[in-house]
Write an enzyme that holds these catalytic residues in place. Structure first.
Site, PDB file in Angstrom:
ATOM      1  CB  CYS A  52      -0.903  -0.009   1.226  1.00 54.09           C
ATOM      2  SG  CYS A  52       0.008   0.171   2.777  1.00 54.09           S
ATOM      3  CB  ALA A  71       3.945  -0.489   2.250  1.00 55.21           C
ATOM      4  NE  ARG A 110      12.333  -1.526   1.510  1.00 51.64           N
ATOM      5  CZ  ARG A 110      13.035  -0.389   1.519  1.00 51.64           C
ATOM      6  NH1 ARG A 110      13.220   0.289   2.629  1.00 51.64           N
ATOM      7  NH2 ARG A 110      13.521   0.077   0.387  1.00 51.64           N
ATOM      8  CG  HIS A 116       7.899   4.608  -3.863  1.00 50.02           C
ATOM      9  ND1 HIS A 116       7.758   3.759  -4.932  1.00 50.02           N
ATOM     10  CD2 HIS A 116       8.130   3.818  -2.778  1.00 50.02           C
ATOM     11  CE1 HIS A 116       7.897   2.515  -4.516  1.00 50.02           C
ATOM     12  NE2 HIS A 116       8.121   2.519  -3.223  1.00 50.02           N
TER      13      HIS A 116
HETATM   14  S1  CFN Z   1       9.268  -0.430  -3.079  1.00 45.51           S
HETATM   15 FE1  CFN Z   1      11.207  -0.482  -4.188  1.00 45.51          FE
HETATM   16  S2  CFN Z   1      12.760   0.821  -3.501  1.00 45.51           S
HETATM   17  S3  CFN Z   1      11.297  -0.478  -6.348  1.00 45.51           S
HETATM   18 FE2  CFN Z   1      12.484  -2.140  -5.614  1.00 45.51          FE
HETATM   19  S4  CFN Z   1      14.523  -1.431  -5.489  1.00 45.51           S
HETATM   20 FE3  CFN Z   1      11.528  -4.001  -4.121  1.00 45.51          FE
HETATM   21  S5  CFN Z   1       9.422  -4.151  -3.582  1.00 45.51           S
HETATM   22 MO1  CFN Z   1      10.630  -4.792  -1.774  1.00 45.51          MO
HETATM   23  S6  CFN Z   1      10.878  -2.776  -0.733  1.00 45.51           S
HETATM   24 FE4  CFN Z   1      12.588  -3.011  -2.082  1.00 45.51          FE
HETATM   25 FE5  CFN Z   1      13.585  -1.184  -3.545  1.00 45.51          FE
HETATM   26 FE6  CFN Z   1      13.174   0.286  -5.592  1.00 45.51          FE
HETATM   27 FE7  CFN Z   1      10.252  -2.344  -2.751  1.00 45.51          FE
HETATM   28  S7  CFN Z   1      14.521  -2.037  -1.742  1.00 45.51           S
HETATM   29  S8  CFN Z   1      12.654  -5.087  -2.624  1.00 45.51           S
HETATM   30  S9  CFN Z   1      12.108  -4.190  -6.278  1.00 45.51           S
HETATM   31  N1  CFN Z   1      11.962  -2.215  -3.745  1.00 45.51           N
HETATM   32  C1  HCA Z   2       6.821  -3.611   0.892  1.00 40.56           C
HETATM   33  C2  HCA Z   2       8.157  -4.096   1.419  1.00 40.56           C
HETATM   34  C3  HCA Z   2       8.702  -5.275   0.680  1.00 40.56           C
HETATM   35  C4  HCA Z   2       7.912  -6.551   0.965  1.00 40.56           C
HETATM   36  C5  HCA Z   2       8.667  -7.784   0.648  1.00 40.56           C
HETATM   37  C6  HCA Z   2       7.926  -9.052   0.313  1.00 40.56           C
HETATM   38  C7  HCA Z   2      10.167  -5.475   1.132  1.00 40.56           C
HETATM   39  O1  HCA Z   2       6.576  -3.651  -0.304  1.00 40.56           O
HETATM   40  O2  HCA Z   2       6.040  -3.157   1.692  1.00 40.56           O
HETATM   41  O3  HCA Z   2       6.757  -9.038  -0.068  1.00 40.56           O
HETATM   42  O4  HCA Z   2       8.578 -10.078   0.422  1.00 40.56           O
HETATM   43  O5  HCA Z   2      11.038  -5.489   0.304  1.00 40.56           O
HETATM   44  O6  HCA Z   2      10.392  -5.610   2.331  1.00 40.56           O
HETATM   45  O7  HCA Z   2       8.687  -5.036  -0.698  1.00 40.56           O
END
Ligand code: CFN
Ligand code: HCA
Length: 529
Positions: free
Chosen positions: A52, A55, A86, A184
């Site tokens: 969401c 998050a 995370r 974001h």
């Molecule tokens: S929201 Fe982003 S910030 S887009 Fe990417 S690299 Fe994932 S989903 Mo989990 S939280 Fe994580 Fe980053 Fe960019 Fe999220 S560190 S792994 S692919 N990510």
């Molecule tokens: C998020 C955080 C997340 C969840 C990871 C997952 C992360 O999107 O709220 O579903 O395993 O990297 O911690 O993306």
């Protein structure tokens, strides 16, 4: 003719769901300029992996900053379930405190929902000031706050007055937008408006940089900093892994912004370019080739022969250190296939690292990527947008929208290319092989179905689908949390990744698992009816 896996997956949907999901899938054909629908609302009832807005704002962008306290204003679950899940690492250094191991929440209860929660929020701030005395407090709203209309901005302004601290409230209620992505954007806007540009730290060298979109998952940011410092760069701030408010406040003094994750932080890169003239460069420190290319691009940007020479020297040293290990892992993993489904940039970035190990990607998708993350676009650095910085998303979303410079005619492009260095931002599709699959917002049913059809040797995704995939007999690695391993970035991270894959793939456990479709009739039906 080869089978079209998308068609097989779509077969089980009713007409309405079929029509929707069809637009989120494609089979890569480099001869075509392919488009894909993304960043739209998930179908209710479908097991999406998305998160969401809260998050994205609190969990992803704000959460990793260590020297501030972030209060989750809402019922306890939102704060508790986003606590420590995370894997953004941080450590206290010198006088800089580290609050990220704590969970701060107002734990709203029924009376707060009925009579308003601002009093409780104010009390939470008073308690935090008494116990921790941070210089910065951030407030992140969850769903009910927006529904009952608590004025969190007023509470933040009052706290600033009373305690002489920085206190910023974010209206990032979970229901806003269609995924983490809206969060974001909200976090980026808040940091830009209230933090960046307020610090007075002066970088010591002209090779001063910020790393944007590096969250230090499993220590990735530390490996990048190690390499960059070895070459002679000064890292002024990191957004936001192991990050410090005090440094982020002075980030406008750096000479270059590196953008590691493009999805979560492109807004800040563009806004800093417009407001402070700081150029940005897209980098990818995942995989050996990506790392080497990124370091060379940086040296080219600064244009100093001595820096370029030092860069080559460090690249040579680092490659020499890891090459034997990488060759050993590649010998074992060569020719294997992979599926990747992660949030934004990682499904793209990790394809390079997999290639370093001889592994071919057969399916990839984003939870919440936008069309530009898939399709790519051409960016002309150093030319001001005709769009207001608030609307940057529009530039990246509308591929056929001609009024933004990001989409130029060939003629305009050629003309500008002759005068200005052009940087191409490749979307994921252009980097994938013909006949492979791209699927946006992949759901649980589709993940299982693609696994059955494409039979990848390994599936990279997150906690929500990991165990279903693993129980079906496929190695499943979490690319969000690295299954508590890491770092995976840079030179040393690449070897850790290779080690973990060998360990996972060659475990004897797989021979003991029989996927249900091999020896049992599975329940059949039409999804969406
Ligand atoms: S929201 Fe982003 S910030 S887009 Fe990417 S690299 Fe994932 S989903 Mo989990 S939280 Fe994580 Fe980053 Fe960019 Fe999220 S560190 S792994 S692919 N990510
Ligand atoms: C998020 C955080 C997340 C969840 C990871 C997952 C992360 O999107 O709220 O579903 O395993 O990297 O911690 O993306």
């Amino acid at each position: 003719m080869s089978i079209d896996a998308n068609a097989v997956v779509l077969e089980r949907y009713n007409a309405k769901v079929f029509k929707n999901r069809k637009e989120h899938m494609l089979k890569v054909n480099p001869a075509e300029d392919q488009i894909i629908i993304a960043n739209t609302r998930a179908i209710p009832g479908i097991m999406t992996n998305r998160g969401c807005c809260y998050a994205g704002c609190k969990g992803v962008v704000l959460g990793p900053i260590k020297d501030m306290v972030t209060i989750t204003h809402g019922p306890v679950g939102c704060g508790f379930y986003s606590w420590g899940t995370r894997r953004n690492k941080a450590k206290a250094e010198g006088d800089t405190p580290n609050y990220i191991q704590y969970c701060f929440t107002t734990d709203m209860q029924e009376p707060d929902i009925v009579f308003g929660g601002t009093k409780k929020l104010k009390k939470a701030i008073d308690e935090i000031m008494e116990l921790m005395h941070p210089k910065t407090i951030m407030i992140a709203a969850t769903c009910p706050v927006g529904l009952i209309g608590d004025d969190i901005q007023a509470v933040a302004a009052e706290a600033e007055q009373e305690y002489g601290i920085r206190c910023v409230a974010y209206s990032c209620e979970g229901y806003k937008g269609v995924s983490q992505s809206a969060g974001h954007h909200i976090a980026n806007n808040g940091l830009m408006k209230r933090v960046i540009g307020t610090g007075d730290y002066e970088p010591a060298t002209k090779y001063s940089i910020n790393i944007l979109g590096e969250y230090n998952i499993g220590g990735d940011g530390w490996e990048q900093e190690r390499i960059l410092k070895k070459i002679g760069y000064e890292v002024v701030s990191v957004f936001t892994g192991d990050g410090e408010v005090e440094r982020i406040a002075s980030s406008h003094k750096a000479n270059l912004n590196l953008v590691q994750c493009h999805r979560s932080i492109n807004y800040i890169a563009e806004m800093m370019k417009t407001k402070y003239g700081v150029d940005w460069l897209k980098v990818n420190f995942i995989g050996l080739e990506g790392t080497v290319q990124s370091l060379r691009d940086m040296a080219a940007y600064f244009g100093d022969p001595e820096l370029a020479q030092r860069t080559e020297q460090v690249i040579a040293e680092e490659l020499a250190e890891v090459q034997d290990q990488m060759a050993a892992y590649k010998a074992r993993l060569n020719g294997k296939t992979a599926a990747l489904f992660v949030g934004g940039s990682r499904s793209h970035h990790y394809q390079g690292l997999l290639q370093d190990l001889g592994i071919k990607t057969v399916l990839a998708g984003y939870e919440f990527g936008h069309r530009d993350d898939y399709e790519g676009r051409e960016i002309i650095p150093n030319i001001k947008d005709d769009a207001d910085s608030k609307n940057i998303e529009h530039i990246t979303v509308e591929k056929d929208e001609k009024k933004y410079h990001a989409y130029l005619t060939q003629e305009q492009y050629d003309k500008l290319a002759a005068e200005i260095p052009l940087e191409k931002y490749h979307g994921m599709i252009r980097d994938m092989d013909e006949g492979t699959y791209v699927v946006d917002d992949l759901n649980m049913y589709e993940a299982e179905k693609f696994m059955e059809i494409l039979k990848p040797d390994m599936f990279f995704s997150g906690i929500k689908d990991k165990y279903a995939l693993q129980k079906a007999g496929t190695l499943s690695r979490q690319l969000h949390s690295y299954d508590y391993s890491g770092p995976y970035a840079g030179f040393k991270g690449a070897t850790q990744f290779g080690y973990d894959l060998c360990m996972g793939y060659f475990t004897p456990a797989w021979h003991m698992v029989t996927p249900p479709w091999k020896n049992r009739a599975t329940l059949q039906g039409t999804v969406g009816e």
